[in-house]
Write an enzyme that holds these catalytic residues in place. Structure first.
Site, PDB file in Angstrom:
ATOM      1  N   GLY A 134     -76.022  29.918 -43.057  1.00 26.06           N
ATOM      2  CA  GLY A 134     -75.418  29.597 -44.342  1.00 26.06           C
ATOM      3  C   GLY A 134     -76.112  30.253 -45.514  1.00 26.06           C
TER       4      GLY A 134
ATOM      5  N   VAL B  52     -68.677  31.197 -43.241  1.00 22.22           N
ATOM      6  CA  VAL B  52     -69.562  30.602 -42.247  1.00 22.22           C
ATOM      7  C   VAL B  52     -70.452  31.696 -41.679  1.00 22.22           C
ATOM      8  CG1 VAL B  52     -69.693  29.321 -40.074  1.00 22.22           C
ATOM      9  CG2 VAL B  52     -67.794  28.895 -41.652  1.00 22.22           C
ATOM     10  N   CYS B  53     -71.758  31.407 -41.619  1.00 22.39           N
ATOM     11  CA  CYS B  53     -72.695  32.338 -40.991  1.00 22.39           C
ATOM     12  C   CYS B  53     -73.716  31.539 -40.203  1.00 22.39           C
ATOM     13  CB  CYS B  53     -73.347  33.258 -42.014  1.00 22.39           C
ATOM     14  SG  CYS B  53     -74.526  32.466 -43.102  1.00 22.39           S
ATOM     15  N   SER B  54     -74.669  32.209 -39.610  1.00 22.48           N
ATOM     16  CA  SER B  54     -75.643  31.540 -38.748  1.00 22.48           C
ATOM     17  C   SER B  54     -76.342  30.391 -39.448  1.00 22.48           C
ATOM     18  CB  SER B  54     -76.715  32.501 -38.246  1.00 22.48           C
ATOM     19  OG  SER B  54     -76.194  33.728 -37.904  1.00 22.48           O
TER      20      SER B  54
END
Length: 102
Positions: A11, A7-9
């Site tokens: 994607g 998961v990141c800011s």
């Protein structure tokens, strides 16, 4: 099959890391599904994951993500900045596998 959710800011920034992790898993003969999503899509994707790894840029969300992941029995951890920045697929894969087997 081990299912690893990153998961990141947005994607997007984890896509290269996902590719490196997939190549490493293939090299080791592991059956894995590794994918990346944005923070908005994290909860929807948790039910099909075995572990959740967060990009270092959203480390401030780790406690919130851990609470959301509790109902799925998932471990959540922040990817070390050095491994993320270097796209060290082997080390991040090792971290994910360690957390799955915890």
């Amino acid at each position: 099959m081990q299912k690893i959710l990153l998961v990141c800011s947005a994607g997007m920034s984890t896509s290269l890391l996902v590719t490196k992790m997939e190549k490493e898993a293939q090299k080791r003969g592991l059956d894995t599904k590794i994918w990346a999503v944005s923070t908005d899509a994290a909860l929807r994707n948790m039910e099909e994951a075995d572990v959740v790894l967060l990009g270092p840029q959203i480390r401030f969300m780790v406690n919130d993500m851990k609470k959301k992941a509790e109902k799925f029995g998932l471990n959540v951890e922040v990817i070390p900045s050095v491994d993320y920045g270097m796209c060290n697929g082997a080390k991040v894969l090792d971290l994910a596998l360690k957390l799955i087997n915890k």
